[in-house]
Design an enzyme around this catalytic site. Structure first.
Site, PDB file in Angstrom:
ATOM      1  N   ARG A  96     -14.156 -14.917 -10.217  1.00 20.22           N
ATOM      2  CA  ARG A  96     -12.631 -14.634  -9.517  1.00 20.22           C
ATOM      3  C   ARG A  96     -12.307 -15.977  -8.828  1.00 20.22           C
ATOM      4  O   ARG A  96     -12.829 -16.505  -8.115  1.00 20.22           O
ATOM      5  CB  ARG A  96     -12.868 -13.791  -8.489  1.00 20.22           C
ATOM      6  N   HIS A 123      -5.794 -10.295 -14.599  1.00 22.09           N
ATOM      7  CA  HIS A 123      -6.931  -9.444 -14.113  1.00 22.09           C
ATOM      8  C   HIS A 123      -7.498  -8.120 -15.059  1.00 22.09           C
ATOM      9  O   HIS A 123      -7.054  -7.373 -14.877  1.00 22.09           O
ATOM     10  CB  HIS A 123      -5.991  -8.667 -12.810  1.00 22.09           C
ATOM     11  N   GLN A 126      -9.419  -5.069 -14.030  1.00 26.23           N
ATOM     12  CA  GLN A 126      -8.452  -4.193 -13.265  1.00 26.23           C
ATOM     13  C   GLN A 126      -7.774  -3.426 -14.497  1.00 26.23           C
ATOM     14  O   GLN A 126      -7.852  -2.036 -14.210  1.00 26.23           O
ATOM     15  CB  GLN A 126      -7.418  -4.794 -12.464  1.00 26.23           C
ATOM     16  N   ASP A 205       2.136  -3.364  -7.424  1.00 37.45           N
ATOM     17  CA  ASP A 205       0.905  -4.226  -6.637  1.00 37.45           C
ATOM     18  C   ASP A 205       1.882  -4.926  -5.672  1.00 37.45           C
ATOM     19  O   ASP A 205       2.941  -4.816  -5.580  1.00 37.45           O
ATOM     20  CB  ASP A 205       0.505  -5.270  -7.818  1.00 37.45           C
ATOM     21  N   CYS A 245      -3.443  -1.109  -7.941  1.00 35.93           N
ATOM     22  CA  CYS A 245      -4.763  -1.577  -8.259  1.00 35.93           C
ATOM     23  C   CYS A 245      -5.279  -1.845  -6.583  1.00 35.93           C
ATOM     24  O   CYS A 245      -6.598  -2.106  -6.533  1.00 35.93           O
ATOM     25  CB  CYS A 245      -4.379  -3.217  -8.421  1.00 35.93           C
ATOM     26  N   ARG A 273     -12.937   1.201 -11.474  1.00 37.05           N
ATOM     27  CA  ARG A 273     -13.209  -0.139 -11.722  1.00 37.05           C
ATOM     28  C   ARG A 273     -14.747  -0.201 -11.924  1.00 37.05           C
ATOM     29  O   ARG A 273     -15.290  -0.801 -12.822  1.00 37.05           O
ATOM     30  CB  ARG A 273     -13.046  -0.863 -10.599  1.00 37.05           C
TER      31      ARG A 273
HETATM   32  N1   CP Z   1      -8.079  -4.652  -7.290  1.00 31.43           N
HETATM   33  C1   CP Z   1      -8.876  -5.492  -6.681  1.00 31.43           C
HETATM   34  O1   CP Z   1      -9.245  -6.169  -7.426  1.00 31.43           O
HETATM   35  O2   CP Z   1      -9.403  -5.467  -5.608  1.00 31.43           O
HETATM   36  P1   CP Z   1     -10.266  -6.540  -4.649  1.00 31.43           P
HETATM   37  O3   CP Z   1      -9.314  -7.783  -4.578  1.00 31.43           O
HETATM   38  O4   CP Z   1     -10.528  -5.935  -3.485  1.00 31.43           O
HETATM   39  O5   CP Z   1     -11.575  -6.887  -5.461  1.00 31.43           O
HETATM   40  N1  NVA Z   2      -1.943  -9.656  -7.428  1.00 30.36           N
HETATM   41  C1  NVA Z   2      -3.016  -9.550  -6.598  1.00 30.36           C
HETATM   42  C2  NVA Z   2      -3.971  -8.693  -7.006  1.00 30.36           C
HETATM   43  C3  NVA Z   2      -5.254  -8.279  -5.897  1.00 30.36           C
HETATM   44  C4  NVA Z   2      -6.374  -7.366  -6.570  1.00 30.36           C
HETATM   45  C5  NVA Z   2      -3.704 -10.667  -6.019  1.00 30.36           C
HETATM   46  O1  NVA Z   2      -3.898 -11.543  -7.106  1.00 30.36           O
HETATM   47  O2  NVA Z   2      -3.959 -10.914  -4.980  1.00 30.36           O
END
Ligand code: CP
Ligand code: NVA
Length: 287
Positions: A96, A123, A126, A205, A245, A273
């Site tokens: 990430r 993502h 997701q 989101d 999400c 997930r």
């Molecule tokens: N939806 C998602 O990716 O959640 P986290 O940021 O908690 O991993």
């Molecule tokens: N768009 C959000 C998604 C989190 C799962 C972010 O990038 O923070």
């Protein structure tokens, strides 16, 4: 052949279907037995870390989660060196990151599959869980419709890629200036009511993603007309489902009554997930 998943369209349409089918495999093959998997987090996570670690255990493997303040991607050592070290000891790597290019550099140097666990641009894991949830709830994907309301961010872009690959219709409503890049498939609008008219699923989101915290106040003002509330949901199909999400901000991008209401499938979506990523890893490790 070595395959990675940096965005959903790294999969062909038939491969996507195979991954979703593998996600529903109740007795998964132990493709990670005796192996480790490295998971690197440059941003916070709840669902992604939990679901990846548990899916790796379900495949017989041992997850090792590493925070970037311990590892120092491109500060303590380069993304390329990290990928080589991970590849020497692990059967796969998840990361990430902020800049998507870090994932591309890791993938170019890795000799095991690299999975994008969220970047500023995408993502995809997701989106796999989103498609699995949509398929379970709607019965099929091809020809069904989803409206995304909010920021044209990483989650929106990967959902667009997923919907296009699955043959779904997609409409995206953002404020002016927050549009995702047009993909020639999804319809883009600045009118939430127009986007959700008659659709099978409504998705939203957060308005400020991780890394955009300093911009949150301006974004709250710019997105004020983009809350998914009961009035907006009433414009969708009568049996439409609501997806998010997570994490959610009640009273901002979604009304508490929608998130907690009968149309919401967000808890099933979060559990998916784990299932979707397990299916993905089985597929990646069998290429
Ligand atoms: N939806 C998602 O990716 O959640 P986290 O940021 O908690 O991993
Ligand atoms: N768009 C959000 C998604 C989190 C799962 C972010 O990038 O923070």
């Amino acid at each position: 052949m070595l395959r990675h998943l940096l965005e959903v369209d790294d999969l062909a349409a038939d491969e996507l279907t195979t991954v979703l089918n593998l996600a529903e495999e109740l007795d998964p093959p132990q493709v990670l037995a005796g192996w480790g998997a490295a998971l690197l987090f440059e941003k916070p996570s709840n669902r992604t870390r939990l679901s990846m670690e548990l899916a790796i255990v379900q495949l017989g493997g041992h997850p090792v989660s590493l925070r970037n303040d311990e590892v120092g991607i491109d500060t303590r050592e380069t993304a390329e060196d990290l990928a080589r070290v991970f590849s020497g000891m692990c059967a796969l790597v998840g990361a990430r990151v902020f800049e998507h290019s870090k994932l591309e550099r890791m993938a170019a140097s890795a000799s095991v599959p690299v999975i994008n666990l969220l970047s500023d641009d995408a993502h995809p894991v997701q989106a796999l869980a989103d498609l699995l949830t949509l398929r379970q709830r709607l019965g099929s994907l091809e020809g069904r419709s989803v409206a995304y309301v909010g920021d044209g961010n990483n989650v929106c872009r990967s959902l667009m890629a997923a919907a296009a690959l699955a043959g779904m219709q997609m409409r995206v409503a953002t404020p002016k200036g927050y549009e995702p890049p047009a993909d020639g498939v999804a319809e883009l609008t600045n009118d939430p009511a127009e986007a959700v008219g008659g659709v099978d699923a409504v998705y939203t989101d957060v308005w400020a993603s991780m890394g955009q915290e300093a911009d949150a106040a301006r974004r709250r003002a710019d997105f004020a007309a983009f809350t998914v509330d009961d009035g907006l949901m009433a414009r969708a199909a009568p049996d439409a489902i609501f997806l998010h999400c997570l994490p959610a901000h009640r009273g901002e991008e979604v009304a508490a009554s929608v998130l907690e209401g009968p149309q919401s499938v967000v808890w099933q979506q979060s559990t998916n997930r784990m299932h979707a990523q397990r299916g993905l890893m089985i597929w990646l490790l069998s290429q």
